[in-house]
Design a protein around this motif. Structure first.
Motif, PDB file in Angstrom:
ATOM      1  N   LEU A 205       0.824  -1.209   0.000  1.00  0.00           N
ATOM      2  CA  LEU A 205       0.000   0.000   0.000  1.00  0.00           C
ATOM      3  C   LEU A 205       0.859   1.260   0.000  1.00  0.00           C
ATOM      4  N   LEU A 206       2.019   1.160   0.609  1.00  0.00           N
ATOM      5  CA  LEU A 206       2.932   2.303   0.652  1.00  0.00           C
ATOM      6  C   LEU A 206       3.392   2.700  -0.754  1.00  0.00           C
ATOM      7  N   GLU A 207       3.518   1.709  -1.655  1.00  0.00           N
ATOM      8  CA  GLU A 207       3.948   1.975  -3.027  1.00  0.00           C
ATOM      9  C   GLU A 207       3.037   2.974  -3.722  1.00  0.00           C
ATOM     10  N   ARG A 208       1.739   2.846  -3.483  1.00  0.00           N
ATOM     11  CA  ARG A 208       0.747   3.579  -4.274  1.00  0.00           C
ATOM     12  C   ARG A 208       0.220   4.835  -3.578  1.00  0.00           C
ATOM     13  N   THR A 209       0.243   4.877  -2.266  1.00  0.00           N
ATOM     14  CA  THR A 209      -0.438   5.953  -1.541  1.00  0.00           C
ATOM     15  C   THR A 209       0.161   7.324  -1.849  1.00  0.00           C
ATOM     16  N   ASP A 210      -0.700   8.348  -1.806  1.00  0.00           N
ATOM     17  CA  ASP A 210      -0.220   9.726  -1.973  1.00  0.00           C
ATOM     18  C   ASP A 210      -0.556  10.571  -0.747  1.00  0.00           C
ATOM     19  N   THR A 211      -0.901   9.894   0.367  1.00  0.00           N
ATOM     20  CA  THR A 211      -1.228  10.624   1.599  1.00  0.00           C
ATOM     21  C   THR A 211       0.006  10.849   2.463  1.00  0.00           C
ATOM     22  N   ILE A 212       1.149  10.315   2.043  1.00  0.00           N
ATOM     23  CA  ILE A 212       2.397  10.454   2.799  1.00  0.00           C
ATOM     24  C   ILE A 212       3.404  11.212   1.944  1.00  0.00           C
ATOM     25  N   SER A 213       4.111  12.141   2.538  1.00  0.00           N
ATOM     26  CA  SER A 213       5.096  12.925   1.793  1.00  0.00           C
ATOM     27  C   SER A 213       6.223  12.012   1.301  1.00  0.00           C
TER      28      SER A 213
END
Length: 310
Positions: A205-213
């Protein structure tokens, strides 16, 4: 020539995108089926988990298997959950089919929830079909955009079952994920398989998310890489993965067998399903399917698919 190369490139990109969507779907499916009793009340407050339904076997036309028997508002119901990591123009009509088939099967109200982990254009509810000014039917479904949730709530309350989804939420930073990972390591110190699953889901999920800088994301990825050997070298984890793959292959063979029988003789589909459930070898199912295809008439196929009595 250039046009052919562009088309080939586009096809490759489409296949790659399809594989990524499938990877996310499989991850969500495994996550929710691991602890449904703990997870479902967070997705639909007030719901009580009763049982998991294997709709891939119940209905060969159904793709989804995130289906549960629950109690909601004091009544029995079916809960069907879809995870959408992209935009699907056919989603609402597909959900309607799932809802109708599940209602026909169980004669219970079916609650449909679409979970969006990433920021995309969400399907509109309800789906309303009209003829002129006449409304033929209205289909309501719920939407849960994970990317709008606050991760702090789940970390503060130690809702471990929701930890794998934290990278999709708001307010996530390196120190939070490090704290969560440390907590998971302690909690699952005697269960490497479950620990590896938790970290793999978070990593995907970290690969795709854009909620984290980007800066925070890089720090989190670096910390996750510390555990790479956990799932790469552990014999137990590899054994669990092999068993899971074998189970998936068997289910696919069972569905194929039932579909072949149903295509030739629809009246024998239920017998074929019962027979398929008794066979635990994909090779044996393939041999039986070949016999069904070459059988001269329905009576022979009926004999082939009639389950043996133990």
């Amino acid at each position: 020539m250039a046009r052919v190369e562009r088309n080939t490139s586009k096809e490759g990109q489409t296949r790659q995108k399809s594989r990524k969507v499938q990877k996310f779907d499989i991850s969500f499916k495994a996550w929710i089926r691991a602890h449904p009793g703990e997870i479902l009340p967070w997705l639909l407050p007030g719901v009580i988990y009763v049982d998991t339904l294997d709709v891939e076997i119940i209905r060969s036309t159904m793709r989804a298997d995130k289906v549960f028997r629950v109690q909601y508002n004091g009544e029995d119901a079916i809960l069907e959950i879809e995870f959408e990591s992209g935009v699907d123009g056919d989603l609402t009509s597909r959900l309607l089919i799932y809802n109708a088939v599940l209602y026909q099967e169980h004669k219970l109200p079916v609650i449909t929830i679409v979970i969006y982990p990433f920021r995309v254009k969400m399907a509109e509810s309800p789906l309303e079909v009209k003829n002129g000014n006449n409304v033929i039917f209205t289909f309501h479904f719920r939407r849960l955009p994970l990317f709008q949730l606050d991760a702090e709530q789940f970390v503060h309350e130690h809702v471990v079952c929701m930890y794998p989804l934290l990278p999709t939420m708001q307010g996530v930073h390196y120190e939070m994920i490090k704290q969560v990972m440390d907590e998971l390591v302690v909690l699952y110190r005697e269960d490497e398989v479950t620990l590896a699953d938790q970290l793999v889901w978070m990593s995907l999920l970290l690969e795709r998310t854009d909620t984290i800088s980007p800066t925070e994301k890089n720090e989190i990825e670096r910390h996750l890489h510390m555990y790479d050997k956990l799932w790469e070298e552990s014999p137990r984890i590899q054994k669990e993965r092999a068993a899971s793959e074998a189970k998936g292959e068997l289910r696919a063979a069972q569905r194929m067998f039932v579909n072949i029988v149903a295509a030739r003789f629809p009246a024998l589909a239920e017998l074929a399903r019962q027979q398929a459930m008794q066979i635990d070898s994909p090779d044996a199912l393939e041999v039986l399917a070949q016999k069904v295809v070459t059988a001269p008439d329905e009576s022979i196929v009926r004999w082939l698919v009639t389950p043996t009595i133990a």
